[in-house]
Design a protein around this motif. Structure first.
Motif, PDB file in Angstrom:
ATOM      1  N   ARG A 132     -15.367  25.585  32.986  1.00  0.00           N
ATOM      2  CA  ARG A 132     -14.555  25.387  34.211  1.00  0.00           C
ATOM      3  C   ARG A 132     -14.801  24.083  34.711  1.00  0.00           C
ATOM      4  O   ARG A 132     -13.684  23.470  35.308  1.00  0.00           O
ATOM      5  CB  ARG A 132     -15.443  26.602  35.416  1.00  0.00           C
ATOM      6  N   THR A 133     -15.714  23.382  34.539  1.00  0.00           N
ATOM      7  CA  THR A 133     -15.944  21.930  35.006  1.00  0.00           C
ATOM      8  C   THR A 133     -15.028  21.042  34.204  1.00  0.00           C
ATOM      9  O   THR A 133     -14.249  20.256  34.979  1.00  0.00           O
ATOM     10  CB  THR A 133     -17.264  21.444  34.914  1.00  0.00           C
ATOM     11  N   VAL A 149     -12.130  21.966  32.808  1.00  0.00           N
ATOM     12  CA  VAL A 149     -10.859  22.147  33.356  1.00  0.00           C
ATOM     13  C   VAL A 149     -10.521  21.885  34.450  1.00  0.00           C
ATOM     14  O   VAL A 149      -9.659  21.183  34.888  1.00  0.00           O
ATOM     15  CB  VAL A 149     -10.640  23.801  33.091  1.00  0.00           C
ATOM     16  N   THR A 150     -11.398  21.790  35.354  1.00  0.00           N
ATOM     17  CA  THR A 150     -11.174  21.123  36.654  1.00  0.00           C
ATOM     18  C   THR A 150     -10.948  19.524  36.664  1.00  0.00           C
ATOM     19  O   THR A 150     -10.013  19.099  37.279  1.00  0.00           O
ATOM     20  CB  THR A 150     -12.441  21.330  37.829  1.00  0.00           C
ATOM     21  N   ILE A 151     -11.733  19.112  35.989  1.00  0.00           N
ATOM     22  CA  ILE A 151     -11.652  17.383  35.738  1.00  0.00           C
ATOM     23  C   ILE A 151     -10.285  17.126  35.134  1.00  0.00           C
ATOM     24  O   ILE A 151      -9.584  16.114  35.636  1.00  0.00           O
ATOM     25  CB  ILE A 151     -12.618  16.919  34.888  1.00  0.00           C
ATOM     26  N   THR A 172      -7.455  19.026  35.122  1.00  0.00           N
ATOM     27  CA  THR A 172      -6.660  19.414  36.254  1.00  0.00           C
ATOM     28  C   THR A 172      -6.493  18.236  37.204  1.00  0.00           C
ATOM     29  O   THR A 172      -5.349  17.774  37.354  1.00  0.00           O
ATOM     30  CB  THR A 172      -6.784  20.538  36.997  1.00  0.00           C
ATOM     31  N   GLU A 173      -7.452  17.625  37.702  1.00  0.00           N
ATOM     32  CA  GLU A 173      -7.397  16.622  38.650  1.00  0.00           C
ATOM     33  C   GLU A 173      -6.879  15.440  38.151  1.00  0.00           C
ATOM     34  O   GLU A 173      -5.909  14.712  38.987  1.00  0.00           O
ATOM     35  CB  GLU A 173      -9.103  16.420  39.154  1.00  0.00           C
ATOM     36  N   GLU A 216      -3.063  15.822  38.369  1.00  0.00           N
ATOM     37  CA  GLU A 216      -2.531  15.772  39.286  1.00  0.00           C
ATOM     38  C   GLU A 216      -2.439  14.245  39.722  1.00  0.00           C
ATOM     39  O   GLU A 216      -1.297  13.857  40.519  1.00  0.00           O
ATOM     40  CB  GLU A 216      -3.390  16.571  40.207  1.00  0.00           C
TER      41      GLU A 216
END
Length: 92
Positions: free
Chosen positions: A54-55, A57-59, A61-62, A65
């Motif tokens: 999850r971490t 994927v979050t990184i 994605t950020e 963006e």
């Protein structure tokens, strides 16, 4: 094992992380004396693995963006420059 799977270069079209199949491994190291401890250890390893996934994927994605925002900004700047270059100057 991780490198061997990566070297197979198996396509993973629906992944948000990589274009090819990758392997993630969770581990728990403990002295186990019964099945309940084994179950707990496996659950902890699984939780740790998914926390890391999850971490990551979050990184990613950020970062995507941010790249999109930079691209949009640069497109707007280039449009402005093009408009300025072709705009007739006013004579007072």
């Amino acid at each position: 094992m991780l490198e061997e799977v990566r070297n197979l270069n198996i396509s993973h079209e629906r992944s948000e992380v990589a274009d090819i199949l990758t392997v993630s491994i969770g581990m728990c190291h403990a002295k186990i004396s019964n099945s309940e401890q084994l179950k707990t250890c496996c659950e902890l390893a699984d939780q740790a693995l998914y926390t890391v996934k999850r971490t990551v994927v979050t990184i990613i994605t950020e970062k995507v963006e941010i790249l999109v925002k930079v691209y949009v900004y640069l497109c707007n700047v280039s449009k402005t420059l093009i408009q300025c270059a072709f705009m007739p100057s006013k004579v007072a």
